[in-house]
Enzyme design. Sequence first.
Site, mmCIF file in Angstrom:
data_model
loop_
_atom_site.group_PDB
_atom_site.id
_atom_site.type_symbol
_atom_site.label_atom_id
_atom_site.label_comp_id
_atom_site.label_asym_id
_atom_site.label_seq_id
_atom_site.Cartn_x
_atom_site.Cartn_y
_atom_site.Cartn_z
ATOM 1 C CB CYS A 273 -0.932 -0.003 1.213
ATOM 2 S SG CYS A 273 -2.126 -1.341 1.136
HETATM 3 N N1 LIG Z 1 -2.666 -5.867 1.746
HETATM 4 C C1 LIG Z 1 -3.163 -4.845 2.368
HETATM 5 O O1 LIG Z 1 -2.844 -4.591 3.515
HETATM 6 C C2 LIG Z 1 -4.192 -3.938 1.694
HETATM 7 C C3 LIG Z 1 -4.878 -3.026 2.479
HETATM 8 C C4 LIG Z 1 -5.816 -2.197 1.898
HETATM 9 C C5 LIG Z 1 -6.032 -2.268 0.522
HETATM 10 N N2 LIG Z 1 -5.317 -3.137 -0.241
HETATM 11 C C6 LIG Z 1 -5.615 -3.182 -1.677
HETATM 12 O O2 LIG Z 1 -6.399 -4.336 -1.953
HETATM 13 C C7 LIG Z 1 -6.089 -4.866 -3.239
HETATM 14 C C8 LIG Z 1 -5.680 -6.324 -3.092
HETATM 15 O O3 LIG Z 1 -4.503 -6.380 -2.305
HETATM 16 P P1 LIG Z 1 -4.034 -7.716 -1.577
HETATM 17 O O4 LIG Z 1 -2.971 -7.302 -0.617
HETATM 18 O O5 LIG Z 1 -5.200 -8.476 -1.080
HETATM 19 O O6 LIG Z 1 -3.378 -8.477 -2.813
HETATM 20 P P2 LIG Z 1 -3.008 -10.047 -2.878
HETATM 21 O O7 LIG Z 1 -1.998 -10.167 -3.918
HETATM 22 O O8 LIG Z 1 -2.757 -10.567 -1.507
HETATM 23 O O9 LIG Z 1 -4.374 -10.715 -3.356
HETATM 24 C C9 LIG Z 1 -4.917 -10.527 -4.614
HETATM 25 C C10 LIG Z 1 -5.426 -11.860 -5.134
HETATM 26 O O10 LIG Z 1 -6.056 -11.635 -6.400
HETATM 27 C C11 LIG Z 1 -5.752 -12.733 -7.249
HETATM 28 N N3 LIG Z 1 -5.972 -12.271 -8.622
HETATM 29 C C12 LIG Z 1 -5.173 -11.503 -9.393
HETATM 30 N N4 LIG Z 1 -5.776 -11.224 -10.548
HETATM 31 C C13 LIG Z 1 -6.980 -11.842 -10.520
HETATM 32 C C14 LIG Z 1 -8.044 -11.925 -11.419
HETATM 33 N N5 LIG Z 1 -8.033 -11.274 -12.585
HETATM 34 N N6 LIG Z 1 -9.123 -12.671 -11.070
HETATM 35 C C15 LIG Z 1 -9.167 -13.317 -9.893
HETATM 36 N N7 LIG Z 1 -8.174 -13.261 -8.982
HETATM 37 C C16 LIG Z 1 -7.102 -12.517 -9.291
HETATM 38 C C17 LIG Z 1 -4.340 -13.108 -6.890
HETATM 39 O O11 LIG Z 1 -4.043 -14.448 -7.242
HETATM 40 C C18 LIG Z 1 -4.346 -12.897 -5.363
HETATM 41 O O12 LIG Z 1 -4.705 -14.080 -4.675
HETATM 42 C C19 LIG Z 1 -4.991 -3.961 -3.795
HETATM 43 O O13 LIG Z 1 -5.584 -2.989 -4.596
HETATM 44 C C20 LIG Z 1 -4.389 -3.325 -2.563
HETATM 45 O O14 LIG Z 1 -3.827 -2.073 -2.833
HETATM 46 C C21 LIG Z 1 -4.414 -3.994 0.325
#
Ligand SMILES: NC(=O)c1ccc[n+]([C@@H]2O[C@H](COP(=O)([O-])OP(=O)(O)OC[C@H]3O[C@@H](n4cnc5c(N)ncnc54)[C@H](O)[C@@H]3O)[C@@H](O)[C@H]2O)c1
Length: 434
Positions: A273
């Site tokens: 993030c």
């Molecule tokens: N990690 C954090 O602390 C956090 C906090 C707030 C917001 N976010 C936001 O949330 C979003 C997700 O982050 P995250 O940390 O969960 O990422 P992550 O990589 O842990 O999880 C994302 C998942 O999406 C899957 N994926 C990718 N493309 C896909 C598709 N087209 N169809 C289906 N699945 C798909 C991946 O395999 C993965 O399992 C990002 O935009 C991030 O900025 C993250």
Amino acid sequence: MIEKFLEQIENKTLKIGVIGLGYVGLPLAMAFLNKGYTVYGIDISDVKVEMLNDGISYVQDVSSDDVKKHIDDGKFKVSTSYKVISKLDAVSITVPTPLSKSKNPDLSYVKHAVDNTLANINQKPFLIVLESTTYPGTTREFIVEELEKRGIRAGEEVFVAFSPERVDPGNRNYSIENTPKILGGYSENCLKVASGLYSKIIEKIVPVETLEEAEMAKLLENTFRAVNIALVNELTLMCDRMGINIWNVIKAASTKPYGFMPFYPGPGIGGHCIPLDPEYLLWKGKTVGFYNRFIELASDINANMPRFVVDKAVRVLNRYGKPLKNSKILILGVTYKKDVSDLRESPAFNIINLLNQFDAIVNYSDPFHSKLYFEGEMYTSVELKPENISLFDLIILVTDHSAFNKQEIADNAKAILDTRNAFDGIKKENIFKL
Ligand SMILES: NC(=O)c1ccc[n+]([C@@H]2O[C@H](COP(=O)([O-])OP(=O)(O)OC[C@H]3O[C@@H](n4cnc5c(N)ncnc54)[C@H](O)[C@@H]3O)[C@@H](O)[C@H]2O)c1
């Protein structure tokens, strides 16, 4: 139409999909499951889908027991196929929003998720909530306009909302349920429907007037953090030159009961993030001829902290008459933050890289990772016992995991460079602070 939808939310017959089962999506799916909804999880990763179907969680804040229970109950249905969307009434999209090599937003994951959702929608009305962090305008551009291109009426046949995720991995006080959730709808009805659903799992919904306000609010939160961390990092560089202890300065300033909020210096910023989100805003600003100088400055200062750590390591070793070349260095903690296993964007890797460039002999110790594959080399976590600790010329604490026994480390180390003030309270001549 909206009444029927709200009724389905109420009687829990609404079928919900969560697309992208990572750090954000899996806890979200669990929150709906724990309230009695049936959840269809979609992820492109075969490995993750297989693990979940075997009842194994790969997200620290979600227990395998919980996953197994919902899989066994038949309430959590996980697959890689978007075909299942045809059975659903709503989806939340929680896919990654990384940066390209040139630091531009990479919305290919969002596009893939939206295109495949739209291609498979069968039930109407349908609800799409985007949760991935992104620049203002994304939901309108990637969902509303795409619906219209396909002749589907946004706000009537398909409700559209944006709700940024604020999950703080490893935080024991705040989870999805008790963290207020910002929600912006494309129309009044979109907001009503999305709030109706999310209020079933979240104590406080914070409605805003537009999709863009919701998107911008998330970027304000994370830019605020990046800029304040950069400010304190910059003051750290100045204090280092002047021989002032920044940690004591922050402690003293924090006694002001109003108008001051402490931020702490460190070896650099990490995670999915804080290093990335402000870049989304920067990029969007440029498309309207606006240049966010604070963001550029903050990125530059934060990105250069690993260099400062290595520079300071050289000075510490110098005191002991040692060059960096061939010195044995142990990195304590390689994840991006205390007590979490997430390695994404961790500054530890920049530090290891720089140390390697100067021919130091680098090892690491981290309770969350027994092995690391990095830049073509396999590293094994060093067991922290006195005879191992004393082998190193310098120990650099990068991430302050609770599992580290500070007293034992301080008692056995030749020299320590503490980038987190983790050894606060232990007064020894071999401890050097950032
Ligand atoms: N990690 C954090 O602390 C956090 C906090 C707030 C917001 N976010 C936001 O949330 C979003 C997700 O982050 P995250 O940390 O969960 O990422 P992550 O990589 O842990 O999880 C994302 C998942 O999406 C899957 N994926 C990718 N493309 C896909 C598709 N087209 N169809 C289906 N699945 C798909 C991946 O395999 C993965 O399992 C990002 O935009 C991030 O900025 C993250």
